[in-house]
Design an enzyme around this catalytic site. Structure first.
Site, PDB file in Angstrom:
ATOM      1  N   HIS A  95      10.457   4.293  -3.733  1.00  0.00           N
ATOM      2  CA  HIS A  95      10.289   3.472  -4.930  1.00  0.00           C
ATOM      3  C   HIS A  95       9.647   4.344  -6.016  1.00  0.00           C
ATOM      4  CE1 HIS A  95      10.187  -0.118  -2.007  1.00  0.00           C
ATOM      5  NE2 HIS A  95      11.403   0.029  -2.510  1.00  0.00           N
TER       6      HIS A  95
ATOM      7  N   GLU B  72       0.948   1.721   2.730  1.00  0.00           N
ATOM      8  CA  GLU B  72       0.815   1.203   1.375  1.00  0.00           C
ATOM      9  C   GLU B  72      -0.517   1.651   0.796  1.00  0.00           C
ATOM     10  OE1 GLU B  72       3.014  -0.546  -0.250  1.00  0.00           O
ATOM     11  OE2 GLU B  72       4.286  -1.608   1.185  1.00  0.00           O
TER      12      GLU B  72
HETATM   13 ZN   LIG Z   1       7.342   0.553  -2.102  1.00  0.00          ZN
END
Ligand SMILES: [Zn+2]
Length: 1154
Positions: free
Chosen positions: A817, A999
């Site tokens: 991303h 994350e």
């Molecule tokens: Zn991501």
């Protein structure tokens, strides 16, 4: 227990009975056990109630019920509802109310009780319709409009009935809206309860589209506004404020519809509320009205299309096989369009979360067949160079061979490096247009349109995407600052026309200066070399053909000394910002509204007193900028390439500022429903002037930061009806500085390439096997690097070579991303640690072979997209069946993993680094069959299910090692919506037990030593290092690290597991701003009903004339004690113990006396 009953009743037994399965029931009331199994005392009471006995008995029962329910919790009422309590009350109501002259002594308590019970019965509306009680109540209301307390009782019951849409519509169809609306008078001091009941009932009726339409078409909105104005100007006491709240509630409801909003605006609703709000701001007692008023204004600001000609990204890219196909996102997303008209749909992700879990044990346990034939796998053998490398150089200690043939410098790059830094080659292009537009012209040179690409083009190794005979430059604003840094006066005043010679001269000065500055400061940033960066950037292929470097990427960044605490949120900051926005709508005098930057139009002129913007550089994302008011700018972000959504990431240059002036920036087309910007997160800023003075830092900056839903909508189409505003205020330190602002610390693809080269040069090739290869080419023809890091064998002996070839693989991927630049900084930490001489790093290299893919989505990163690839797909949703042409990096990553599995080298760990925009800390998602089944409440018996708990080792270790890491935020659930993510697919299909998503917050930590601090690149890099440390915990299991059967043991390990995993869950924090007027709580209505019981008594005794004053003595919600004690006083006088004990065969214990 209250009042009159105290002397006469002993209700304890029944109270417990009403609780249903109360364990003490039997013990306390042994007599009950014999007779109550089929029919409880409550049921007897209810059945008696419906049988219309004499008035007195019925009153007694109502009395008893009311007392029982008032003394207990909602649980009692729910129990009563489950036993048919609502139906019984409705039947009694119909029986009593049908009579030509109803007995109000009976009806009033009945209605009161019905209001209390009904508001807790979700099906009360339907039940009332079935019982025929709806229109009956409406008729009772009509008969009693002159009788305040009776009317109030009917209104509450109507309000309660409206929990059902069909009931609300039924009342609306029978002119109930008009009847009730007429009961709302201008300011008065009389019958305030009844008035409030009328407004509340009116608001409740507005739960349906039909009723809202009817109210809008009758012009009631204007009426409601005038009523609000009247009550505002005249009523200051508490009850009047309650009435104003209720009116605001009506307005909120009615403006759920577009027509309602229009009517609200066209009747001056925004202006009225703005003005009343100004009064409220001055008075503490009126403060409670502010929030609903402000939210109502925010909601009703007229929809404004974004000032764009198209919502499509300014960057389009012809996809292989579909030359002109720009996916029509509108069609797809329109499905949810209807709901969004009704606004403010809350983020229900959390509620749906459990339903998203995979509960099919077969899907959880079984591995699907490979997505491609075996024959396609051997091509990946080249990506295991450590297996075939013969390490001859270990024997010839003299000149080690360069391991990295695949990535040696090209002659072009070498030339660049030799010639040192070399700026701008196309000055003449740059200086078209005039004067003040020196900034805007900067992006215009050496642009060529992207050429049509075929699938073959996309394969690899790239020919130039745009002609790169030129060498990258920096923006003209930057040149100005450099000129000034040399103490030179500007050639003439800013923006004046120069001739070519002057510019040539300037150019050469500029170069010299840059070189000098680089010599002085450039070496201070570890693992960064500006000339190397420049060389890497020249080969990077972008859609627009970037020819300008952003200064921070070129110059480099060092984390600033000291901590950066989360920004304290000022109280009521959102209110302040919304009021400023409303003012912008109401008072247009000071509005400038001039476009000052357009990514697609470099000839745009902007006035000399305006800030200048620029974003046409790698990772840049700013599409347009508008000068709105003197020191305020609206910014519009570019959608992801080939796409019309996913805006969040931003990175742009701003210049021409005045120091010490607060500038307000509004990013007006954000899409997520909430953001860490509401919880202490700040954007980052880099000042060129500061960098030149020796402080090359990206720093967290900005005040008055706030994120809220705004009034903008897409320029075309109906994809979504609203956007969110991120607003922040920046006070620049220097005049005429050149600054860069970003969502988070930028990390470009070119930075990675330069970084890898430096790392490669930094390692001792006799000890560290470091090889950079190309996994595949991207759609735009950029190479996707894959790095192998491990220890060179101690010697070429069989034993050492065997050990090398049996080291387990650790696969780390990152930046699928593009907007998650923090993940790249974590990866940078990992890379640097693994290449370091730290003894732990050495142990890890000796234990494992690391395979890293530091940017899985190079094209997205380069072109400043937030979520997608050029294909407009989220690449982390492609892992199930990746398309070889459209998602090559995922296709080949997965192919490589299949290959490793096929040669018996299934990775020990897979981890995909991500960034998280809505949570704090760093945490892992893993996969566990058992945890998924438990969480989902699945009926599958997990007792016999064997699962290797090894997936917890790394998170547990990180919890103790890494300060930013939060074990409590980790989970191991496999959601259906994540079934195509890297984590789940690698776990399920490749069989990697320890398959994770890591994350990292964009904001900071709320635990540990970093609590209250925002994370910077130092902390991100530390996390990357700590992740490596945690891998040591796996080597402990491997006592026989050098044993030849290591691999088979590890494979066994993997086969014994059954895990799952998932990806990005919703925001944990509540949406801080209210999205609507707060709903009435059940207890509010209760207290009002109880108050009316008091006034009902009074009414019996008083004439109309003095009723009003008596009503006023209790404000809404006043203490109930005195009121309760006065309920049915006549009954208290009459009712004797005997009578109550024997009436209708119910004894004091509520027991049946059959
Ligand atoms: Zn991501």
């Amino acid at each position: 227990m209250f009042g009159y009953g105290q002397n006469n009743f002993t209700w304890n037994g029944t109270l417990r009975e009403l609780e249903g399965s109360h364990p003490a029931t039997e013990r306390v009331r042994p007599a009950m056990t014999a007779s109550s199994s089929s029919s409880s005392g409550l049921e007897v009471l209810l059945s008696t109630l419906q049988n219309a006995g004499d008035v007195e008995s019925t009153l007694n029962i109502l009395n008893v019920l009311d007392e029982l329910l008032s003394a207990g919790t909602d649980r009692r009422i729910h129990y009563m509802i489950s036993k048919g309590g609502s139906e019984a009350l409705l039947t009694a109501l119909v029986n009593t109310g049908r009579s030509f002259s109803p007995n109000y002594t009976l009806l009033l308590p009945l209605l009161h009780l019905l209001a209390k019970v009904g508001q807790r019965d979700r099906r009360i509306g339907m039940k009332a319709e079935e019982a025929g009680a709806v229109l009956l109540t409406l008729n009772l209301l009509r008969q009693n409009v002159q009788h305040a307390s009776r009317a109030a009782a009917c209104l509450w019951v109507i309000q309660v009935f409206c929990s059902s849409v069909s009931t609300a519509n039924l009342i609306g169809e029978n002119n109930g809206l008009e009847t009730i609306y007429r009961l709302i008078p201008p300011y008065t001091t009389k019958h305030l309860y009844t008035i409030k009941a009328a407004i509340d009932a009116f608001a409740a009726l507005l739960c349906t589209k039909a009723n809202v339409c009817s109210v809008v078409s009758k012009g009631n909105i204007s009426g409601l506004l005038r009523l609000y104005e009247d009550w505002h100007s005249k009523g200051t006491q508490h009850v009047a404020i309650e009435i104003r709240h209720a009116l605001l509630r009506c307005l909120h409801k009615v403006t759920h519809s577009t027509a309602g909003k229009h009517a609200f605006v066209s009747h001056g609703g925004i202006k009225l509320l703005y003005e009343t709000t100004q009064t409220c701001l001055l008075s503490k007692s009126l403060e409670s009205l502010l929030e609903p008023s402000v939210q109502l204004m925010r909601k009703c600001l007229p929809k404004t299309p974004l000032p764009l000609t198209s919502d499509q990204s300014a960057y389009t890219f012809p996809l292989p096989g579909r030359p002109h196909a720009i996916p029509d996102m509108d069609a797809e997303a329109d499905e949810s369009g209807e709901a969004s008209d009704d606004e403010e749909a809350e983020d229900n992700q959390q509620a749906d979360y459990d339903e998203d879990l995979e509960t099919d044990l077969n899907k959880l346990r079984l591995r699907p067949d490979p997505d491609r034939p075996k024959e396609l796998l051997p091509q990946y053998s080249r990506l295991c160079p450590e297996l075939s490398h013969d390490f001859q150089e270990l024997d010839l200690s003299s000149e080690p061979e360069d391991c990295s043939t695949a990535s040696s410098f090209s002659s072009e790059e070498e030339a660049v490096l030799r010639n040192s830094f070399h700026f701008g080659s196309s000055r003449r292009d740059r200086r078209r247009s005039n004067a003040s537009s020196d900034l805007s012209t900067s992006g215009s040179h050496s642009e060529t349109e992207p050429e049509g690409h075929t699938a073959a083009d996309a394969q690899l190794e790239a020919r130039d995407f745009h002609s790169h005979s030129s060498i990258l430059s920096t923006s003209p604003s930057f040149r100005t600052i450099v000129r000034e840094a040399r103490g030179e006066a500007p050639p003439s005043h800013r923006g004046d026309e120069q001739d070519d010679d002057e510019e040539d001269a300037e150019e050469s000065h500029h170069r010299t200066m840059i070189d000098r500055l680089l010599e002085r400061h450039g070496a201070c940033i570890p693992h960064h070399e500006p000339r190397m960066y420049c060389a890497a950037a020249t080969k990077t292929k972008s859609i627009p053909g970037f020819s300008i470097l952003a200064f921070p990427d070129f110059w480099g960044h060092l984390p600033p000394p000291g901590n950066e605490p989360m920004a304290p949120r000022k109280p009521n900051i959102q209110r302040k910002k919304v009021l400023e926005d409303v003012q912008r709508f109401l008072n247009t005098d000071d509005i400038i509204n001039q476009e000052v930057f357009d990514l697609e139009d470099s000839s745009l002129q902007c006035p000399s007193d305006s800030l200048r913007f620029f974003s046409k550089f790698e990772c840049g994302n700013l599409r347009k900028a508008f000068h709105v008011r003197r020191y305020e700018y609206d910014l519009i972000l570019n959608a992801d390439a080939n796409c019309n959504q996913h805006t969040q990431w931003f990175y742009f240059e701003v210049s021409n500022m005045v120091a010490d002036v607060p500038y307000r920036f509004n990013v007006i087309n954000c899409e997520k429903s909430n953001s860490q910007f509401n919880y202490g997160m700040q954007p980052v800023l880099y000042s060129v002037r500061e960098a030149l003075e020796g402080r090359p830092h990206w720093v967290r900056t900005g005040t008055e930061i706030c994120y809220f839903r705004n009034q903008f909508c897409p320029a075309q189409g109906t994809r979504r009806t609203t956007f969110y505003t991120l607003t922040f205020t920046i006070t620049f330190k220097h005049n005429e500085d050149v600054c860069y602002l970003a969502y988070h610390y930028p990390y470009t693809y070119s930075a990675l390439k330069a970084h890898l080269k430096l790392l490669q040069k930094s390692v001792d090739p006799a000890k560290v096997f470091f090889q950079q290869q190309v996994l595949c080419g991207t759609l735009a023809g950029n190479p996707c690097p894959l790095v192998t890091i491990t220890a060179c064998p101690a010697s070429r002996s069989c034993r050492d070579m065997h050990q090398l070839r049996n080291r387990p693989c650790i696969i780390l991927t990152c930046r699928v991303h593009p907007g998650e630049s923090n993940a790249s900084w974590v990866m940078k930490g990992t890379l640097e640690f693994l290449c370091s001489s730290d003894p732990v790093a050495q142990s890890l290299r000796e234990a494992f072979v690391f395979k890293l893919i530091p940017i899985l989505n190079p094209d997205g990163v380069i072109n400043g997209t937030n979520r997608c690839d050029l294909n407009s797909e989220d690449l982390n949703r492609q892992w199930s069946k990746p398309d070889p042409v459209l998602s090559p990096t995922i296709y080949h990553s997965k192919g490589f993993l299949y290959y490793l599995k096929s040669i018996g080298r299934t990775p020990l760990v897979f981890c995909d680094y991500h960034g998280h925009s809505r949570k704090k800390n760093v945490f892992l998602y893993g996969c566990s069959v058992k945890e998924t089944l438990w969480q989902s409440g699945s009926a599958v018996n997990t007792v016999g299910l064997k699962e290797d708990p090894g997936y917890r080792t790394i998170p547990k270790t990180l919890d103790s090692l890494a300060p930013a890491f939060s074990f409590n935020s980790c989970n191991y659930l496999v959601e259906n919506s994540r079934s195509a993510t890297a984590r789940v697919v690698v776990w399920r299909e490749i069989g990697v037990l320890r398959s994770y998503t890591m994350e990292s917050t964009h904001n900071g930590c709320d635990q540990g030593i970093y609590k209250g601090l925002q994370t910077g690149t130092r902390e991100h890099q530390e996390m990357g290092m700590k992740f490596c440390h945690s891998l040591l915990s796996l080597t402990k299991d491997m006592s026989a690290l050098y044993s030849p059967n290591l691999i088979s043991r590890i494979d066994l390990d993997h086969k014994s597991h059954n895990c799952f995993e998932d990806d990005e869950p919703p925001c944990v924090e509540q949406i801080e701003y209210s999205t609507d007027c707060p709903a009435l709580k059940g207890t509010d209505l209760d207290s009002e009903v109880n108050s009316n019981m008091v006034s009902a008594d009074e009414e019996e005794d008083c004439d109309e004339g003095n009723k009003g004053t008596k009503h006023r003595r209790g404000s809404v919600g006043q203490s109930q004690q005195s009121m309760k004690s006065r309920i049915f006083p006549h009954l208290m006088k009459q009712a004797s113990t005997e009578k109550i004990n024997t009436c209708n065969s119910v004894n004091i214990n509520g027991q049946i006396m059959s």
